[in-house]
Design an enzyme around this catalytic site. Structure first.
Site, short mmCIF file in Angstrom:
data_model
loop_
_atom_site.label_atom_id
_atom_site.label_comp_id
_atom_site.label_asym_id
_atom_site.label_seq_id
_atom_site.Cartn_x
_atom_site.Cartn_y
_atom_site.Cartn_z
N ASN A 1 1.08 -1.19 -0.02
CA ASN A 1 -0.09 -0.13 -0.24
C ASN A 1 0.86 1.44 0.27
O ASN A 1 1.82 1.07 0.60
CB ASN A 1 -0.61 0.38 1.52
CG ASN A 1 -0.30 0.03 2.60
OD1 ASN A 1 0.60 0.55 2.43
ND2 ASN A 1 -0.36 -1.35 3.09
N ASP B 1 -3.67 -6.31 5.16
CA ASP B 1 -4.86 -7.15 5.80
C ASP B 1 -5.35 -8.75 5.08
O ASP B 1 -5.31 -9.61 5.08
CB ASP B 1 -7.07 -6.88 5.99
CG ASP B 1 -6.51 -5.37 6.51
OD1 ASP B 1 -5.48 -5.60 7.64
OD2 ASP B 1 -6.93 -4.37 6.57
N LYS C 1 7.91 -16.62 -11.46
CA LYS C 1 8.05 -15.41 -11.63
C LYS C 1 6.50 -16.26 -12.68
O LYS C 1 6.37 -17.00 -13.92
CB LYS C 1 8.73 -15.20 -12.49
CG LYS C 1 7.45 -13.82 -13.19
CD LYS C 1 8.83 -12.51 -13.86
CE LYS C 1 8.57 -12.28 -14.38
NZ LYS C 1 8.81 -11.72 -15.70
N PHE D 1 -4.55 3.47 14.62
CA PHE D 1 -4.30 4.85 13.50
C PHE D 1 -6.34 3.82 12.64
O PHE D 1 -6.40 3.05 13.07
CB PHE D 1 -3.71 4.75 13.08
CG PHE D 1 -2.51 5.94 13.60
CD1 PHE D 1 -1.58 5.12 14.39
CD2 PHE D 1 -2.30 7.12 12.95
CE1 PHE D 1 -1.05 6.19 15.09
CE2 PHE D 1 -1.07 7.64 13.12
CZ PHE D 1 -0.40 7.71 14.37
N LYS E 1 -13.55 0.86 15.99
CA LYS E 1 -12.01 0.46 15.94
C LYS E 1 -11.68 -0.20 17.10
O LYS E 1 -10.32 -1.23 17.13
CB LYS E 1 -10.79 0.20 14.69
CG LYS E 1 -11.17 -0.01 13.46
CD LYS E 1 -10.15 1.08 12.13
CE LYS E 1 -10.78 0.73 10.40
NZ LYS E 1 -10.49 1.17 9.95
N LYS F 1 -10.46 -3.83 18.62
CA LYS F 1 -9.38 -4.21 18.49
C LYS F 1 -8.88 -3.95 20.49
O LYS F 1 -7.85 -4.11 21.10
CB LYS F 1 -7.94 -3.54 18.21
CG LYS F 1 -8.42 -3.58 16.62
CD LYS F 1 -7.54 -3.35 15.54
CE LYS F 1 -8.53 -2.97 14.25
NZ LYS F 1 -6.87 -3.92 13.00
N1 CTP Z 1 -3.69 -3.46 12.33
C1 CTP Z 1 -2.63 -3.98 12.85
N2 CTP Z 1 -2.44 -5.63 11.84
C2 CTP Z 1 -3.16 -5.40 10.61
C3 CTP Z 1 -3.89 -4.49 10.57
C4 CTP Z 1 -4.08 -3.26 11.15
O1 CTP Z 1 -1.75 -4.20 13.85
N3 CTP Z 1 -3.39 -6.47 10.33
C5 CTP Z 1 -3.27 -2.22 13.15
C6 CTP Z 1 -2.75 -0.73 11.93
O2 CTP Z 1 -1.63 -1.08 12.02
C7 CTP Z 1 -3.91 0.32 13.19
C8 CTP Z 1 -4.82 -0.55 12.88
O3 CTP Z 1 -4.60 -1.53 13.20
O4 CTP Z 1 -3.10 0.70 13.91
C9 CTP Z 1 -5.62 0.34 11.50
O5 CTP Z 1 -6.83 -0.29 12.28
P1 CTP Z 1 -7.55 -1.71 10.64
O6 CTP Z 1 -8.97 -2.25 11.10
O7 CTP Z 1 -6.33 -2.85 9.62
O8 CTP Z 1 -8.42 -0.79 9.72
P2 CTP Z 1 -7.68 -0.75 7.92
O9 CTP Z 1 -7.16 -2.49 7.78
O10 CTP Z 1 -7.95 0.15 7.20
O11 CTP Z 1 -9.37 -1.87 8.33
P3 CTP Z 1 -10.25 -1.74 6.97
O12 CTP Z 1 -10.20 -2.48 6.45
O13 CTP Z 1 -11.23 -3.08 8.17
O14 CTP Z 1 -11.02 -0.64 7.29
#
Ligand code: CTP
Length: 403
Positions: free
Chosen positions: A210, A279, A289, A322, A336, A340
């Protein structure tokens, strides 16, 4: 600003590294410190006082026997006012004089009259640095409680290669901040920061990732180290320089980040999850490849949610997450925070100019577990980091008082 109200005497002695002292001076001023520059005669052979006079907006101090309007006895006045004396560059000559109690110019007399911490940034030729007299002088000063930053290894102005190059302005600044702020709140606190994106391999040449630049997480790690915290930074692949004074753990994938974080979680007081963790990862990583042929369907597998795992395990730790959103900021951020088990979530609306990925500024709203909300204006990421650390510190103090 982090150093508002702090008085720094910047002592400059005669070495080619003085060109870096101008940048150091600027860093102090930008952080809100009041800087008084003291130059030796040798320093003035390398750069004129006008440079520092312009940067600080006040005259440079260089005369031992001529008083100024400000102080009746210059070296005593400067020493009494100072919260920190930084000598950068510090030559072998000045280090030798101080170590042996010689006070024959404004800088060495100021040092002798001072009660505040003193930081030396040695800069000299390798042979001079390794000279046993010099090494003994430096050791003597360290035994008396003087702080020393550097020198670095590398190519020197004289053409030699080895120890003796003055540390970078940023490194000296970070060491100075630790001394200036060490009695304050972050001393002894252990903070883990995750930062940057993760990369999830698809085949030997391709990966999913990303746009995270890592800037926000790095700013938090750097500011916390400057405030005196013990900082561990677990970072995905970014192009930023490693912050000074932090334990750095480099990872590539979400799984690696998860393992690195879990390995040290029990020792931490605070975890700030600023990483944009992928994620999902490809369900299988092709050994070869992948060749193009018609439609390609990639199946993805969920990665572990690092913060959610910590939220389930946490004992006394403060957890900060975040949330980068493109819609319904408050609703998503609060969901969130709950899901969490966080203490605080920092939410930013990616649709606003000056917020989010890659920018040097951020516009964030803080949502706390107790229902409080605080919206910050558009600020440089470094300022956001400092304000966030102030809030985290308040949470830590409140938790300690409760126990
Ligand atoms: N985070 C984490 N581990 C993951 C994904 C995210 O620790 N596998 C943490 C990030 O560092 C951030 C927060 O969780 O502090 C973001 O939340 P998250 O729900 O993952 O955000 P998005 O990935 O943007 O979720 P969504 O796609 O549901 O919006």
């Amino acid at each position: 600003m982090m150093l508002s109200g702090k008085n720094v005497v910047l002592g400059i002695t005669g070495g080619i590294a003085v060109y870096k002292s101008a940048e150091l001076c600027r860093l102090f001023i930008k952080a809100g410190a009041k800087v008084r520059v003291v130059m030796t005669e040798a320093a003035k052979a390398f750069v004129t006082p006008l440079t520092f006079q312009t940067l600080t907006g006040s005259p440079v101090y260089d005369q031992l026997f001529i008083g100024s309007e400000r102080f009746s006895v210059e070296h005593v006045g400067l020493a009494q006012e100072a919260d920190l004396i930084v000598i950068a560059p510090a030559t072998a000559n000045t280090i030798g004089k101080i170590a042996n109690g010689i006070a024959d110019n404004l800088l060495t007399t100021t040092v002798m009259a001072a009660k505040c911490p003193i930081l030396l940034a040695p800069a000299m030729n390798t042979q001079m640095y390794d000279n046993p007299f010099h090494l003994a002088n430096l050791e003597r000063l360290q035994n008396f409680g003087y702080a020393v930053v550097g020198p670095d290894q590398g190519e020197l102005a004289c053409g030699d290669t080895g120890r003796g190059r003055m540390s970078s302005p940023q490194e000296i600044f970070a060491a100075a901040c630790r001394l200036l702020l060490r009695k304050e709140a972050w001393q002894g606190r252990r903070l883990l920061v995750t930062a940057g994106p993760t990369q999830e391999a698809l085949d030997p040449v391709r990966f999913l990732t990303n746009h995270s630049s890592g800037k926000m997480g790095y700013a938090i790690a750097q500011a916390a180290a400057e405030l005196g915290a013990d900082v561990t930074l677990v970072s995905g692949p970014v192009t930023l320089p490693q912050p000074y004074g932090v334990d750095f753990v480099s990872v590539t994938t979400a799984q690696e980040m998860y393992e690195a974080v879990l390995a040290c979680f029990s020792n931490m007081d605070v975890v700030v999850g600023a990483a944009a963790v992928a994620d999902y990862r490809p369900g299988t990583v092709s050994e070869q490849k992948i060749k193009k042929s018609g439609e390609l369907i990639i199946s993805l597998t969920r990665n572990p949610d690092i913060l959610a795992a910590l939220g389930r395990m946490k004992q006394r730790q403060i957890l900060v997450g975040f949330a980068a959103e493109t819609e319904n900021l408050r609703e998503h951020a609060l969901a969130k925070l709950e899901r969490k088990n966080l203490d605080l979530i920092v939410a930013n609306d990616l649709t606003q100019p000056g917020a989010g990925f890659g920018t040097d500024t951020n516009i964030v709203t803080l949502y706390f577990r107790d229902g409080r909300e605080r919206q910050l204006e558009k600020l440089p990421k470094r300022e956001v980091a400092i304000m966030l650390l102030e809030e985290i510190n308040a949470l830590l103090t409140a938790a300690e008082e409760e126990n």
